[in-house]
Enzyme design. Sequence first.
Site, PDB file in Angstrom:
ATOM      1  N   THR A  33      39.191  45.964  40.284  1.00 43.21           N
ATOM      2  CA  THR A  33      38.733  44.954  39.328  1.00 43.21           C
ATOM      3  C   THR A  33      39.811  43.916  39.003  1.00 43.21           C
ATOM      4  OG1 THR A  33      37.122  46.515  38.411  1.00 43.21           O
ATOM      5  CG2 THR A  33      37.695  44.611  37.043  1.00 43.21           C
ATOM      6  N   GLU A  41      40.172  33.817  39.387  1.00 40.34           N
ATOM      7  CA  GLU A  41      41.126  32.875  38.789  1.00 40.34           C
ATOM      8  C   GLU A  41      41.683  31.935  39.845  1.00 40.34           C
ATOM      9  OE1 GLU A  41      43.698  33.642  35.303  1.00 40.34           O
ATOM     10  OE2 GLU A  41      43.594  35.706  36.020  1.00 40.34           O
ATOM     11  N   HIS A  67      32.250  43.504  36.799  1.00 39.84           N
ATOM     12  CA  HIS A  67      32.399  43.958  38.182  1.00 39.84           C
ATOM     13  C   HIS A  67      31.193  44.847  38.463  1.00 39.84           C
ATOM     14  CE1 HIS A  67      35.485  45.443  41.406  1.00 39.84           C
ATOM     15  NE2 HIS A  67      34.321  45.124  41.928  1.00 39.84           N
TER      16      HIS A  67
END
Length: 125
Positions: A33, A41, A67
């Site tokens: 994750t 990002e 996730h």
Amino acid sequence: MLKEGMSLTLEKIVNENETAAKIASGALNVFATPILIAFMENASFELVQKELPAGETTVGISVDIKHLKANLVGDKIKCVSVLEKIDGKKLDFSVKVYHGDTLVGEGKHGRFIVNEEKFLSKLKG
């Protein structure tokens, strides 16, 4: 020039150094994750960086990510980042990661435009 609605898609192959077991975020050899979030990002960063003047960059300020599905080493995944809102220097993105047509993760990410030199100088004092 930054515009709401602009998007970028990045692709990658999950490698053995990106598993939960390898980075100590879990016990299984599945896509971690924290690495999923870093991928999101990075797509958002890359989307806007080329549009900023020299000496400016963005820093991450928020993540709200789910996730949804695990992936194995060797899986090809893609991240789609969309610049949803520009509020002065604050940028809001929607991010989604897919393995084929399957949604692996999704959420919101916030970044802020900063002057690199000024930002770093504030941290030193």
